[in-house]
Design a protein around this motif. Structure first.
Motif, mmCIF file in Angstrom:
data_model
loop_
_atom_site.group_PDB
_atom_site.id
_atom_site.type_symbol
_atom_site.label_atom_id
_atom_site.label_comp_id
_atom_site.label_asym_id
_atom_site.label_seq_id
_atom_site.Cartn_x
_atom_site.Cartn_y
_atom_site.Cartn_z
ATOM 1 N N TRP A 1 0.832 -1.206 0.000
ATOM 2 C CA TRP A 1 0.000 0.000 0.000
ATOM 3 C C TRP A 1 0.868 1.257 0.000
ATOM 4 N N PHE B 1 0.861 4.027 -2.866
ATOM 5 C CA PHE B 1 0.367 5.352 -2.482
ATOM 6 C C PHE B 1 1.406 6.440 -2.746
ATOM 7 N N LEU C 1 -4.952 -1.036 -4.058
ATOM 8 C CA LEU C 1 -5.756 -0.967 -2.844
ATOM 9 C C LEU C 1 -6.656 -2.184 -2.637
ATOM 10 N N ILE D 1 -6.452 -4.351 0.823
ATOM 11 C CA ILE D 1 -7.601 -4.581 1.700
ATOM 12 C C ILE D 1 -7.815 -6.075 1.923
#
Length: 267
Positions: free
Chosen positions: A129, A133, A247, A251
């Motif tokens: 992540w 990001f 993402l 998750i």
């Protein structure tokens, strides 16, 4: 195994081999959670052949250009982007080969527990992540350097730990180094070819030594199912990658990791 397990495990191998969610963890978990018997060495070899077939068919044009260019470079006909990429795949594979010879027995002994898988799933999911990001996406695959390749290769060696995800950790490293999503993913998939081939050969040699009583109809069916699901997975992943990013997989890894921790500490 029964036929439900054959279909389930073959599809699981094909779908998870190239997604950043760890195929090794998902193949270990059914026996840990459901008490299923080990799928057997022949079946393991079969689904690896299926995954290898899928990635080689999907990237057949790239692979052919790389082989031709690499062969030309060996006889002194100059260097090209394709020949450098072929050499980079070779160099990036070496750390995983060395780590496999040194640490394979230790990983097999200590790394197959639910706690280890859960920890690796969470830690490397969070790292994925962060890499996605904070990515800069300034370079295509043609601009990859030897330094990048060595770092990605070292990252791939860490994927010996179940739950890490070979594709996940190599894509993470690629994004951190400034490759765009497509380039990081494509290099990760090309890098999977010698790794899967090597693992399949080692398991095949072991199979020849030990023999097998497996049902070959089931093994062949598993091989075909793994190939079809892996091909579809590669195609859809690359198609949707720029739209959805990492993402959804992050998750999923977080949910899976906490579920596994619950299983370990509560059940």
């Amino acid at each position: 195994m029964d036929w439900f397990q054959v279909v389930f495990l073959a599809l699981l191998q094909g779908l998870t081999e190239f997604l950043p969610i760890s195929s090794s963890a998902h193949l270990i978990l059914p026996s840990q959670l459901f008490g299923w018997v080990d799928q057997g060495l022949a079946f393991d070899v079969g689904v690896h052949i299926g995954s290898l077939t899928a990635v080689m068919i999907y990237f057949r044009q790239d692979i052919w250009r790389m082989i031709v260019a690499w062969t030309s470079s060996l006889v002194g006909r100059g260097s090209s982007t394709d020949s450098r990429l072929a050499w980079y795949v070779i160099w990036a594979t070496l750390p995983a080969v060395v780590a496999g010879f040194i640490f394979e027995s230790a990983v097999d002994h200590y790394g197959r527990s639910i706690l280890v898988i859960a920890g690796a799933t969470l830690v490397f999911g969070a790292l994925l992540w962060w890499a996605d990001f904070s990515r800069t996406e300034v370079r295509p695959l043609e601009k990859i350097t030897l330094k990048d390749v060595i770092i990605i290769g070292l990252a791939q060696a860490v994927a010996l730990i179940p739950g890490t995800s070979r594709s996940g950790i190599t894509i993470t490293a690629g994004l951190m180094l400034g490759l765009n999503r497509q380039s990081a993913a494509r290099f990760s998939f090309l890098l999977s070819i010698p790794v899967i081939l090597g693992a399949g050969l080692l398991k095949g040699l072991e199979l020849m030594k030990t023999g097998t009583a497996d049902e070959w109809t089931m093994v062949l069916s598993g091989t075909v199912l793994a190939a079809i699901s892996a091909y579809a997975c590669i195609h859809l992943f690359l198609k949707w990658l720029d739209k959805v990013g990492m993402l959804p997989f992050v998750i999923y890894r977080m949910l899976l990791g906490f579920v596994l921790l619950g299983v370990y500490f509560i059940i």
